[in-house]
Design an enzyme around this catalytic site. Structure first.
Site, PDB file in Angstrom:
ATOM      1  N   GLU A 106      89.353  57.084  29.121  1.00 45.93           N
ATOM      2  CA  GLU A 106      88.599  56.097  29.913  1.00 45.93           C
ATOM      3  C   GLU A 106      89.364  55.782  31.193  1.00 45.93           C
ATOM      4  O   GLU A 106      90.598  55.735  31.202  1.00 45.93           O
ATOM      5  CB  GLU A 106      88.389  54.819  29.088  1.00 45.93           C
ATOM      6  CG  GLU A 106      87.476  53.801  29.709  1.00 45.93           C
ATOM      7  CD  GLU A 106      87.124  52.688  28.717  1.00 45.93           C
ATOM      8  OE1 GLU A 106      86.812  53.000  27.542  1.00 45.93           O
ATOM      9  OE2 GLU A 106      87.180  51.506  29.105  1.00 45.93           O
ATOM     10  N   ASP A 108      89.025  52.841  34.208  1.00 51.94           N
ATOM     11  CA  ASP A 108      88.318  51.566  34.369  1.00 51.94           C
ATOM     12  C   ASP A 108      88.510  50.899  35.711  1.00 51.94           C
ATOM     13  O   ASP A 108      89.649  50.771  36.193  1.00 51.94           O
ATOM     14  CB  ASP A 108      88.828  50.538  33.340  1.00 51.94           C
ATOM     15  CG  ASP A 108      88.442  50.866  31.924  1.00 51.94           C
ATOM     16  OD1 ASP A 108      87.501  51.645  31.721  1.00 51.94           O
ATOM     17  OD2 ASP A 108      89.088  50.315  31.013  1.00 51.94           O
ATOM     18  N   GLU A 110      87.354  47.018  36.403  1.00 46.96           N
ATOM     19  CA  GLU A 110      86.728  45.806  35.877  1.00 46.96           C
ATOM     20  C   GLU A 110      86.956  44.690  36.893  1.00 46.96           C
ATOM     21  O   GLU A 110      88.056  44.555  37.443  1.00 46.96           O
ATOM     22  CB  GLU A 110      87.315  45.417  34.520  1.00 46.96           C
ATOM     23  CG  GLU A 110      87.008  46.420  33.423  1.00 46.96           C
ATOM     24  CD  GLU A 110      87.479  45.942  32.063  1.00 46.96           C
ATOM     25  OE1 GLU A 110      86.656  45.864  31.142  1.00 46.96           O
ATOM     26  OE2 GLU A 110      88.685  45.649  31.925  1.00 46.96           O
TER      27      GLU A 110
END
Length: 288
Positions: A106, A108, A110
């Protein structure tokens, strides 16, 4: 402390990635009707403007999210986002790549909401084979709720780069050969985005909770551009002799820009957190 200095003019992006038509999906900004599926939210995610705009909303009952129809093994991924305005405390908007399963990879972005008048926190992380904990956090040099800004990930066998409006803010290099730390290089990933409630931790460690009287909260997305390898064969995607041509390092101007942004706007770096890692920093943090 976050410096108030402005890094100044954004340098041109480093060398573009070239890939054959057979291995590419997209490249220019596409159409959300064609490129993504809204996967949850019971109508809270909406595609508008003939497929050029997608909004995600959050209320007390649910948030919402979408994923790309295609999955990719390496590539360049851009998304323009306008974040939740006003008091967005407790909310998290995301733009990320992920594979599936307990050993997933993953990458990311955010965006952690804030009480009115306070800046957003841009949170980045990298997971490999189910292990994350590689956080770097930043404040931006602009208000990300006033207009759309472009957030980008470049992922190839050498490194992962995070960009904001063409400015590199983070590089995560592949050190697997020297440190044994797994790098995302074998699992295809989809592009995801979501808006959800994380009031237990998102704003000031959970001290500031979501003000549900302001719901629904809405984040807006446009301009998804995915130039990635859609083959599931890692050799086909990564072999230098294949059509997939990849960048191995930033040029000197971009390296200077990266250092400046990290000096002025980074507020957390796991590679500097000796309290969290009293027995020594993770091996990728000190690899040359």
């Amino acid at each position: 402390m976050v410096s108030s200095s402005n890094p100044g003019r954004t340098p041109p992006l480093v060398a573009a990635i070239v890939c054959s038509v057979l291995l590419l999906a997209g490249g220019a900004a596409g159409n959300f009707y064609q490129d993504v599926d809204i996967t949850w939210g019971d109508g809270r995610g909406k595609i508008l403007g003939n497929g050029q705009l997608l909004t995600l909303s959050l209320d007390r009952s649910s948030g919402s999210g979408f994923q790309s129809k295609n999955q990719y093994l390496y590539g360049r991924f851009d998304m323009q986002i306008k974040l939740v305005p006003g008091n967005s405390a407790g909310t998290v908007a995301t733009f990320y790549l992920s594979s599936q399963g307990s050993q997933h990879d993953e990458i990311d972005f955010e965006f952690l909401g804030n009480a009115s008048g306070e800046p957003y926190t841009v949170h980045t992380n990298v997971y490999s084979q189910g292990k994350g904990g590689r956080e770097q956090q930043f404040r931006m040099w602009f208000d990300p709720t006033k207009d759309f800004h472009t957030y980008s990930v470049l992922w190839n066998p050498s490194h992962i780069l995070f960009y904001v409006d063409g400015t590199p803010i983070r590089e995560y290099r592949n050190t697997e050969a020297t440190t044994g730390v797994a790098f995302p290089r074998a699992q295809a990933m989809r592009v995801y985005a979501s808006l959800w409630d994380a009031e237990e931790w998102a704003t000031q460690g959970g001290r500031v909770r979501t003000d549900w009287s302001r719901a629904p909260f809405t984040a807006s997305y446009r301009g998804l551009a995915a130039s990635g390898c859609t083959s599931q064969d890692a050799t086909a995607c990564a072999n230098p002799g294949s059509p997939w041509m990849y960048q191995q390092q930033l040029d000197s101007a971009s390296q200077d820009r990266l250092r400046q942004v990290q000096r002025d706007y980074m507020i957390y770096n796991y590679c500097a957190d000796t309290y969290r890692f009293p027995q020594g920093l993770p091996p990728e943090c000190t690899a040359k």
